[in-house]
Design a protein around this motif. Structure first.
Motif, PDB file in Angstrom:
ATOM      1  N   PRO A  82       0.964  -1.231   0.173  1.00 53.28           N
ATOM      2  CA  PRO A  82       0.113   0.042   0.136  1.00 53.28           C
ATOM      3  C   PRO A  82       0.775   1.224   0.056  1.00 53.28           C
ATOM      4  O   PRO A  82       2.096   1.132   0.300  1.00 53.28           O
ATOM      5  N   ASN A  94      -0.793   3.286   8.948  1.00 52.49           N
ATOM      6  CA  ASN A  94      -0.544   1.690   9.129  1.00 52.49           C
ATOM      7  C   ASN A  94       0.949   1.578   8.668  1.00 52.49           C
ATOM      8  O   ASN A  94       1.148   1.736   7.099  1.00 52.49           O
ATOM      9  N   SER A  96       2.887  -1.281   9.000  1.00 51.97           N
ATOM     10  CA  SER A  96       3.040  -2.756   8.625  1.00 51.97           C
ATOM     11  C   SER A  96       4.220  -3.078   7.633  1.00 51.97           C
ATOM     12  O   SER A  96       4.936  -3.810   7.544  1.00 51.97           O
ATOM     13  N   TYR A  97       3.973  -2.159   6.608  1.00 48.21           N
ATOM     14  CA  TYR A  97       4.754  -2.383   5.474  1.00 48.21           C
ATOM     15  C   TYR A  97       5.687  -1.318   5.056  1.00 48.21           C
ATOM     16  O   TYR A  97       6.281  -1.000   4.066  1.00 48.21           O
ATOM     17  N   ILE A 148      -4.133  -5.229  18.167  1.00 50.76           N
ATOM     18  CA  ILE A 148      -4.460  -4.201  16.939  1.00 50.76           C
ATOM     19  C   ILE A 148      -2.905  -3.821  16.567  1.00 50.76           C
ATOM     20  O   ILE A 148      -2.587  -3.510  15.443  1.00 50.76           O
ATOM     21  N   LYS A 151      -1.176  -5.651  13.608  1.00 51.01           N
ATOM     22  CA  LYS A 151      -1.806  -5.200  12.419  1.00 51.01           C
ATOM     23  C   LYS A 151      -1.288  -3.609  11.892  1.00 51.01           C
ATOM     24  O   LYS A 151      -1.675  -3.436  10.857  1.00 51.01           O
ATOM     25  N   MET A 152      -0.580  -3.046  12.814  1.00 51.45           N
ATOM     26  CA  MET A 152      -0.243  -1.590  12.353  1.00 51.45           C
ATOM     27  C   MET A 152       1.213  -1.401  12.378  1.00 51.45           C
ATOM     28  O   MET A 152       1.716  -0.370  11.883  1.00 51.45           O
TER      29      MET A 152
HETATM   30  C1  LIG Z   1      -2.237  -2.744   7.602  1.00 49.93           C
HETATM   31  O1  LIG Z   1      -1.964  -2.975   6.350  1.00 49.93           O
HETATM   32  C2  LIG Z   1      -1.672  -4.476   6.421  1.00 49.93           C
HETATM   33  C3  LIG Z   1      -1.129  -5.049   5.077  1.00 49.93           C
HETATM   34  O2  LIG Z   1      -1.845  -4.471   3.899  1.00 49.93           O
HETATM   35  C4  LIG Z   1      -2.821  -5.317   6.625  1.00 49.93           C
HETATM   36  O3  LIG Z   1      -2.763  -6.485   6.919  1.00 49.93           O
HETATM   37  C5  LIG Z   1      -3.483  -4.765   8.128  1.00 49.93           C
HETATM   38  O4  LIG Z   1      -4.702  -5.277   8.503  1.00 49.93           O
HETATM   39  C6  LIG Z   1      -3.680  -3.276   7.972  1.00 49.93           C
HETATM   40  N1  LIG Z   1      -3.722  -2.952   9.406  1.00 49.93           N
HETATM   41  C7  LIG Z   1      -4.787  -2.400   9.695  1.00 49.93           C
HETATM   42  C8  LIG Z   1      -5.181  -1.760  11.345  1.00 49.93           C
HETATM   43  O5  LIG Z   1      -5.972  -2.131   8.819  1.00 49.93           O
END
Ligand SMILES: *[C@@H]1O[C@H](CO)[C@@H](O)[C@H](O)[C@H]1NC(C)=O
Ligand SMILES: *[C@@H]1O[C@H](CO)[C@@H](O)[C@H](O)[C@H]1NC(C)=O
Ligand SMILES: *[C@@H]1O[C@H](CO)[C@@H](O)[C@H](O)[C@H]1NC(C)=O
Length: 372
Positions: A82, A94, A96-97, A148, A151-152
């Motif tokens: 993303p 976010n 994560s990446y 959470i 995932k962030m």
């Molecule tokens: C953040 O992005 C990742 C990768 O696209 C995804 O797996 C994750 O659910 C996202 N986190 C949130 C909190 O939406």
């Protein structure tokens, strides 16, 4: 039997050579730089870049000094990642990446004045690297809380697998030029110091675990209206395409030193794969041979008002509004076809130009995990 052995050999060599040329995949990107790759950092810190920024793609302003996507956005897309969240944006980000530490107006060198006074971002490269180091540490502490946060925030092993992209230096060169230093003086005194600080920044990212670096050189600043318009230049200062040669030579001098620095870094950072990316040539080609892409007046800005290049520093640029009879009117408007312009606002490239730049560098991008 013999044929089986020889075909086994053939297979063996085939797999060897294909691993040396295997396409790279990066699960995350950490970006450092200025407005060329700012996806909303300066907007988060100092207020949104207003309309008509973003009109060609996002439909509304999206923190970018552009009508649409930047080269860094196309890079993220190509890895299925993303668009990068700005480190400074605390709303909806976010990480994560990866994360984007770039802000518009950032120089390499530390800034001693305020943003309001000079327009240079306080988030210079050294500050961005401190932010990254802090992010690396804090993201892991917070991620360990689970839920959470997993995932962030990136996993611990992301930092050594990620691509570290850097595009910075333009603001140091222009700031020195606008401060009336001669091009010669900038080349001999400023450039070596800038490059030394650049090397320190890359080395510090390496110490944090970074291994794959993708380093853009600086563009032909002498082709940009905001530079051309600053001081009166002589007719003899312009090249065949209308770009200011002394400024382009300065950019090339910086780039030669940067290229040399990359060679040295490959030796000192033995586990790193570092790619030096010549975006200067690709950008210059858009000014020199833009017609083949439908860019008929490459020096003229799409968004702005007035002057030879549709750029006016004194009366305000792209997005400028004036009040007439109590009504706000946008005078720094977009042209009708941003897809036919190279320069968006006298300073930055359009999405159309960024896409072409990306297309020219993508082959190298897919090899950026291999050492040279
Ligand atoms: C953040 O992005 C990742 C990768 O696209 C995804 O797996 C994750 O659910 C996202 N986190 C949130 C909190 O939406
Ligand atoms: C800012 O101040 C420091 C310390 O005095 C100096 O080393 C640095 O060169 C200054 N930066 C600029 C851009 O003038
Ligand atoms: C973060 O920094 C603290 C204090 O310097 C240190 O004790 C800790 O090990 C670091 N954590 C990570 C994940 O680097």
């Amino acid at each position: 039997m013999k044929s089986i052995i020889s075909s086994l050999f053939a297979l063996y060599f085939l797999s060897l050579s294909s691993s040396a040329h295997a396409q790279c995949h990066f699960p995350a990107i950490f970006n450092f730089g200025d407005s060329n790759s700012d996806t909303g950092g300066l907007s988060a810190a100092f207020g949104q870049a207003g309309p008509p920024h973003g009109i060609s793609f996002f439909g509304s302003p999206a923190g970018r000094y552009c009508d649409g996507r930047l080269v860094i956005d196309f890079i993220a897309e190509s890895f299925g990642i993303p668009y990068l969240s700005p480190f400074l944006d605390s709303v909806g980000s976010n990480f994560s990446y990866g994360a984007n530490f770039a802000t518009a107006g950032s120089p390499i060198r530390a800034v001693n004045t305020t943003f309001r006074r000079t327009g240079y971002s306080p988030f210079s490269l050294d500050v961005q690297v401190v932010q990254f180091s802090n992010f690396h540490n804090r993201s892991q502490t917070v991620r360990s809380r689970g839920g959470i946060y997993t995932k962030m925030l990136p996993e611990a092993n992301i930092f050594s697998k990620a691509l570290y992209t850097i595009d910075i230096g333009q603001n140091d060169l222009t700031a020195a030029y606008f401060a009336k230093k001669t091009v010669k003086e900038i080349g001999t005194t400023d450039v070596p110091e800038l490059i030394s600080q650049f090397k320190t920044a890359v080395t510090n990212i390496y110490k944090e675990g970074g291994r794959y670096f993708w380093i853009h050189n600086t563009g032909p600043i002498g082709c940009l209206a905001y530079v051309i318009e600053w001081f009166p230049l002589q007719a003899s200062d312009f090249d065949a395409y209308g770009c200011a040669s002394p400024l382009n030579h300065l950019a090339q001098q910086f780039n030669d030193a940067l290229s040399q620095a990359v060679t040295e870094l490959r030796t000192s950072l033995s586990e790193a794969a570092i790619t030096y990316v010549d975006v200067y040539s690709v950008k210059y080609d858009l000014f020199a041979h833009g017609q083949s892409h439908g860019f008929n007046t490459p020096l003229v800005s799409c968004c702005g008002h007035g002057g030879k290049y549709n750029y006016n520093r004194k009366t305000g640029g792209c997005g400028k509004k004036i009040t007439v009879d109590g009504k706000e009117i946008l005078i720094g408007k977009s042209c009708d076809e941003p897809g036919k312009a190279v320069v968006w606002d006298g300073i930055h490239f359009t999405q159309a130009a960024n896409k072409i730049i990306f297309d020219k560098i993508v082959t190298g991008l897919n090899m950026a995990c291999h050492k040279q």
